[in-house]
Motif scaffolding. Structure first.
Motif, PDB file in Angstrom:
ATOM      1  N   GLN B 314       5.586   0.228  -2.757  1.00  0.00           N
ATOM      2  CA  GLN B 314       5.030   0.097  -4.108  1.00  0.00           C
ATOM      3  C   GLN B 314       3.787  -0.799  -4.095  1.00  0.00           C
ATOM      4  OE1 GLN B 314       6.341   1.727  -6.568  1.00  0.00           O
ATOM      5  NE2 GLN B 314       5.567   0.797  -8.436  1.00  0.00           N
ATOM      6  N   VAL B 315       3.916  -1.969  -3.445  1.00  0.00           N
ATOM      7  CA  VAL B 315       2.778  -2.908  -3.389  1.00  0.00           C
ATOM      8  C   VAL B 315       1.611  -2.278  -2.638  1.00  0.00           C
ATOM      9  CG1 VAL B 315       2.003  -5.179  -2.575  1.00  0.00           C
ATOM     10  CG2 VAL B 315       4.316  -4.903  -3.419  1.00  0.00           C
ATOM     11  N   MET B 316       1.918  -1.674  -1.491  1.00  0.00           N
ATOM     12  CA  MET B 316       0.857  -1.079  -0.669  1.00  0.00           C
ATOM     13  C   MET B 316       0.183   0.081  -1.403  1.00  0.00           C
ATOM     14  SD  MET B 316       0.843  -2.864   2.074  1.00  0.00           S
ATOM     15  CE  MET B 316       0.249  -2.092   3.528  1.00  0.00           C
ATOM     16  N   SER B 317       0.992   0.868  -2.119  1.00  0.00           N
ATOM     17  CA  SER B 317       0.421   2.021  -2.835  1.00  0.00           C
ATOM     18  C   SER B 317      -0.508   1.563  -3.952  1.00  0.00           C
ATOM     19  CB  SER B 317       1.534   2.881  -3.444  1.00  0.00           C
ATOM     20  OG  SER B 317       2.422   3.268  -2.450  1.00  0.00           O
ATOM     21  N   VAL B 321      -4.405   2.596  -4.061  1.00  0.00           N
ATOM     22  CA  VAL B 321      -5.016   3.338  -5.179  1.00  0.00           C
ATOM     23  C   VAL B 321      -6.230   2.578  -5.706  1.00  0.00           C
ATOM     24  CG1 VAL B 321      -4.655   4.093  -7.563  1.00  0.00           C
ATOM     25  CG2 VAL B 321      -2.921   4.578  -5.832  1.00  0.00           C
ATOM     26  N   ILE B 322      -6.055   1.256  -5.904  1.00  0.00           N
ATOM     27  CA  ILE B 322      -7.174   0.449  -6.421  1.00  0.00           C
ATOM     28  C   ILE B 322      -8.344   0.477  -5.425  1.00  0.00           C
ATOM     29  CG2 ILE B 322      -7.889  -1.924  -6.980  1.00  0.00           C
ATOM     30  CD1 ILE B 322      -5.049  -2.307  -8.141  1.00  0.00           C
ATOM     31  N   CYS B 323      -8.013   0.370  -4.150  1.00  0.00           N
ATOM     32  CA  CYS B 323      -9.075   0.383  -3.123  1.00  0.00           C
ATOM     33  C   CYS B 323      -9.798   1.732  -3.098  1.00  0.00           C
ATOM     34  CB  CYS B 323      -8.486   0.087  -1.750  1.00  0.00           C
ATOM     35  SG  CYS B 323      -8.041  -1.640  -1.552  1.00  0.00           S
ATOM     36  N   THR B 375      -9.056  -2.648   4.653  1.00  0.00           N
ATOM     37  CA  THR B 375      -9.016  -4.085   4.377  1.00  0.00           C
ATOM     38  C   THR B 375      -8.019  -4.421   3.271  1.00  0.00           C
ATOM     39  OG1 THR B 375     -11.352  -4.138   4.962  1.00  0.00           O
ATOM     40  CG2 THR B 375     -10.484  -6.087   3.887  1.00  0.00           C
ATOM     41  N   GLY B 376      -8.062  -3.637   2.168  1.00  0.00           N
ATOM     42  CA  GLY B 376      -7.166  -3.909   1.031  1.00  0.00           C
ATOM     43  C   GLY B 376      -5.702  -3.922   1.445  1.00  0.00           C
ATOM     44  N   PRO B 377      -5.204  -2.786   1.961  1.00  0.00           N
ATOM     45  CA  PRO B 377      -3.795  -2.774   2.353  1.00  0.00           C
ATOM     46  C   PRO B 377      -3.451  -3.814   3.423  1.00  0.00           C
ATOM     47  CG  PRO B 377      -4.590  -0.546   2.123  1.00  0.00           C
ATOM     48  CD  PRO B 377      -5.777  -1.445   1.988  1.00  0.00           C
ATOM     49  N   LEU B 378      -4.406  -4.067   4.353  1.00  0.00           N
ATOM     50  CA  LEU B 378      -4.128  -5.085   5.379  1.00  0.00           C
ATOM     51  C   LEU B 378      -3.960  -6.464   4.733  1.00  0.00           C
ATOM     52  CD1 LEU B 378      -6.349  -4.319   8.501  1.00  0.00           C
ATOM     53  CD2 LEU B 378      -3.873  -4.513   8.400  1.00  0.00           C
ATOM     54  N   ALA B 379      -4.837  -6.731   3.743  1.00  0.00           N
ATOM     55  CA  ALA B 379      -4.763  -8.028   3.061  1.00  0.00           C
ATOM     56  C   ALA B 379      -3.480  -8.155   2.249  1.00  0.00           C
ATOM     57  CB  ALA B 379      -5.985  -8.213   2.158  1.00  0.00           C
ATOM     58  N   SER B 380      -2.892  -7.018   1.855  1.00  0.00           N
ATOM     59  CA  SER B 380      -1.694  -7.084   1.009  1.00  0.00           C
ATOM     60  C   SER B 380      -0.398  -6.966   1.817  1.00  0.00           C
ATOM     61  CB  SER B 380      -1.748  -6.009  -0.076  1.00  0.00           C
ATOM     62  OG  SER B 380      -1.585  -4.739   0.493  1.00  0.00           O
ATOM     63  N   VAL B 381      -0.523  -6.794   3.135  1.00  0.00           N
ATOM     64  CA  VAL B 381       0.690  -6.636   3.952  1.00  0.00           C
ATOM     65  C   VAL B 381       1.624  -7.839   3.785  1.00  0.00           C
ATOM     66  CG1 VAL B 381       1.524  -6.703   6.338  1.00  0.00           C
ATOM     67  CG2 VAL B 381      -0.194  -5.048   5.692  1.00  0.00           C
ATOM     68  N   LEU B 387       7.173  -9.923  -1.139  1.00  0.00           N
ATOM     69  CA  LEU B 387       7.772  -9.385  -2.368  1.00  0.00           C
ATOM     70  C   LEU B 387       8.994  -8.521  -2.063  1.00  0.00           C
ATOM     71  CD1 LEU B 387       4.599  -8.574  -4.485  1.00  0.00           C
ATOM     72  CD2 LEU B 387       6.426 -10.148  -5.101  1.00  0.00           C
ATOM     73  N   SER B 388       8.946  -7.815  -0.926  1.00  0.00           N
ATOM     74  CA  SER B 388      10.088  -6.951  -0.607  1.00  0.00           C
ATOM     75  C   SER B 388      11.276  -7.789  -0.132  1.00  0.00           C
ATOM     76  CB  SER B 388       9.691  -5.934   0.463  1.00  0.00           C
ATOM     77  OG  SER B 388       9.435  -6.586   1.679  1.00  0.00           O
TER      78      SER B 388
END
Lengths: 226, 400
Positions: B314-317, B321-323, B375-381, B387-388
């Motif tokens: 969910q977080v990665m998606s 999407v935003i990226c 970069t976005g998803p990597l930064a949110s990993v 969160l999970s």
């Protein structure tokens, strides 16, 4: 028998310098049957919520087993346990638990996002009607009062017609009149066939219970019912 | 209700959070794409100019200012003119090592009707030319007739249409390929047409040109050196043997520009990397801050039956999407700035600027796109992991 918890103990290690172990539950046994309301009374910090979280699979006990029918929940993967929680358990947490980005109706429908529910929308509308939330169906949680939020939590817990409902201090921030309404609704859910386990410090909750336990020093003492 | 809808609501109904993340993605993709295109355009411009001139040596009148004027004509499109004796062409033909040579004659128009500014007119010899005709992109395969012209790609005049120069209607019979240099705004004509234009200029009282007929003078001579000859040596022989001229090696004339270009190109690369790193750090901070803001929401999702994997997805998606949206907007904005304003960038920077082709541009777009959506998803990993793994029981017990 729906849920059988045997020999449950739970101990934590305190944070900070001492790191002294704290035993919250000790050798607790509990059996839960369908169609009955179980009320667990006790002071704050007595371990009531911990037991509820262990029963619902949100927390793992230090020792002991929890079985849903013949399934040992500790033998399940996280995905399987989550599925079980979604399909068979309705959980009403303490405090505000609505998702802020969703409307009241969408919050009620939330568990259907995981497993899908062909009758989800009609069931949600029925529950909204039942809990007097229909006029607020498109409102956001921050527009709701404490009692309305609590009713929303109960409606959400019932959306997938669970086998068991766990309610953790469901009347914590409500006055007696609203508290009685909440207990009444949980009683109705039990009459529909679900098992209801309520953790509370409200003594009048006993009026709605089939079985009452008191949690004392990490152990359950039966006070009413079989 | 579906997980996809939940994702959509989380993005749309948290406008501030979404906008902040979008903004970072837009800046990052615009910087990477715009920077890459600008850098490539400058490199293309200098390469194109070198190829376009087609000569190994350019011979000019001796004065230093003439070299500066030629550079201005070539690089900035600033119209100019200078002359030397036409006989020099014959002398140059006799220099050992000269393979081909072709003279050009520079003239500046009074304000032409095509343009709000003066136009550089270049008279060239149709028979000896090797630097203009190879770059024709449209029409004209024979020789230029009287009052017929070939126009640079930067002029609005189309093939078949006419352009009035000193009151003379000149028909455009060809158009040159874009070079990204000052040559794009020039008009090319034969010696006969240039003579007509000078007569027309005289009749309008523009006396500065009256005694400078292409019968007597030329502005520059383009020289191609024979294979096996050293270009520097041929240029040195011209400088030593012929008075009143300077032979400049084409490459060395462009060296200053190439040096300037390499500094700019290096700066653009540093800027791209700086924006990239900064955006990644900001994203990391934003996502980490969001862990605290969203942990109760995720504890609720966990309680209703979301698995850790679903929460992480969910977080990665959401991030992805935003990226994706940010990358597309950033690339669109950079395209809207860099491509239509390339002429302005060229004028302002004083450097040749030739935008890359569609395929190359798409390649840069893919690079910018990839940079952002990696970069976005990597930064949110890290935040997705945290969160999970929220302690659902503890967070739900904590109340509001």
């Amino acid at each position: 028998m729906l849920i059988t918890a045997q020999n449950i103990t739970k101990s934590y290690q305190r944070k900070g310098k001492t790191k002294a172990p704290v035993q919250v539950l000790s050798n607790t046994d509990l059996s839960i049957e369908s169609g009955k309301v179980y009320v667990i009374l006790g002071r704050s910090g007595s371990g009531k919520s911990t037991l509820l979280n262990i029963l619902s699979g949100l927390l793992t006990s230090s020792t002991g087993t929890v079985r849903y029918d013949d399934t040992d929940i500790y033998s399940l993967t996280d995905g399987e346990l989550s599925q079980l929680r979604c399909k068979r358990v309705g959980y009403i947490p303490q405090g505000q638990s609505a998702v802020g980005t969703l409307t009241v109706r969408e919050n009620v429908l939330l568990p259907t996002a995981i497993v899908g529910n062909a009758n989800g929308f009609s069931r949600a509308d029925h529950l909204l009607e039942q809990f007097g939330l229909t006029p607020l169906r498109d409102a956001r949680p921050d527009e709701l009062s404490g009692g309305e939020l609590r009713r929303l939590s109960i409606a959400r817990a019932l959306i997938n017609s669970p086998d068991v409902i766990f309610a953790d201090e469901p009347t914590n921030d409500l006055d007696e009149e609203n508290s009685r309404i909440v207990f009444e609704q949980l009683r109705n859910a039990a009459q529909s066939g679900a098992a209801v386990v309520i953790v509370t410090h409200e003594l009048f909750a006993q009026e709605f219970a089939d079985v009452v336990y008191r949690m004392q020093q990490g152990s359950l003492i039966r006070e009413k019912g079989q | 209700m579906s997980i996809r809808k939940l994702l959509f609501f989380n993005i749309v109904r948290r406008p501030l959070r979404t906008f902040a993340l979008l903004f970072i993605c837009i800046v990052m993709s615009a910087a990477v794409f715009g920077g890459a295109v600008i850098s490539a355009s400058l490199q293309n411009g200098i390469n194109s100019l070198e190829q376009r001139l087609g000569a190994d040596i350019i011979v000019l009148p001796e004065s230093a200012s003439e070299k500066v004027k030629l550079e201005n004509i070539l690089l900035q499109g600033t119209p100019g003119y200078f002359y030397m004796d036409k006989n020099i062409e014959n002398t140059l033909a006799g220099v050992d090592g000269v393979d081909k040579l072709s003279a050009q004659y520079f003239l500046v128009s009074a304000n032409a009707e095509c343009c709000t500014v003066q136009v550089q007119i270049i008279g060239f010899d149709d028979e000896t030319d090797f630097s203009v005709k190879p770059w024709l992109s449209e029409a004209y395969s024979g020789s230029l007739g009287r009052n017929e012209i070939v126009v640079g790609s930067g002029l609005s005049t189309r093939v078949g249409h006419t352009l009035k120069l000193y009151g003379v209607e000149c028909k455009a019979v060809g158009k040159l390929e874009s070079t990204g240099t000052g040559l794009d705004t020039a008009v090319y004509a034969s010696a006969d047409t240039v003579r007509d234009l000078i007569k027309a200029a005289e009749s309008k009282g523009i006396s500065v040109l009256s005694k400078q007929s292409p019968d007597d003078v030329i502005s520059s001579v383009y020289i191609k050196v024979k294979d096996g000859y050293d270009i520097d040596e041929v240029a040195a022989n011209i400088n030593l043997g012929i008075d009143g001229v300077q032979a400049v090696r084409t490459k060395s004339m462009l060296t200053g520009t190439a040096d300037k270009l390499s500094v700019i190109s290096g700066s653009v690369t540093v800027l791209i990397i700086a924006v990239w790193v900064l955006s990644a750090v900001i994203m990391l901070i934003v996502f980490t801050a969001l862990v605290n803001e969203r942990k109760r929401e995720f504890a609720v999702l966990r309680a209703v039956g979301f698995s850790r994997r679903k929460l992480g997805t969910q977080v990665m998606s959401e991030t992805l999407v935003i990226c994706l949206i940010g990358a597309v907007i950033g690339i669109a904005i950079a395209s809207a700035v860099v491509f239509p304003f390339s002429r302005l960038i060229e004028t302002q920077s004083g450097l040749p600027f030739l935008s890359p082709g569609i395929l190359t541009s798409l390649g840069y777009a893919a690079l910018a796109f990839g940079a952002v959506i990696l970069t976005g998803p990597l930064a949110s990993v890290y935040s997705a992991y945290r969160l999970s793994r929220v302690d659902t029981a503890k967070i739900l017990r904590e109340g509001d």
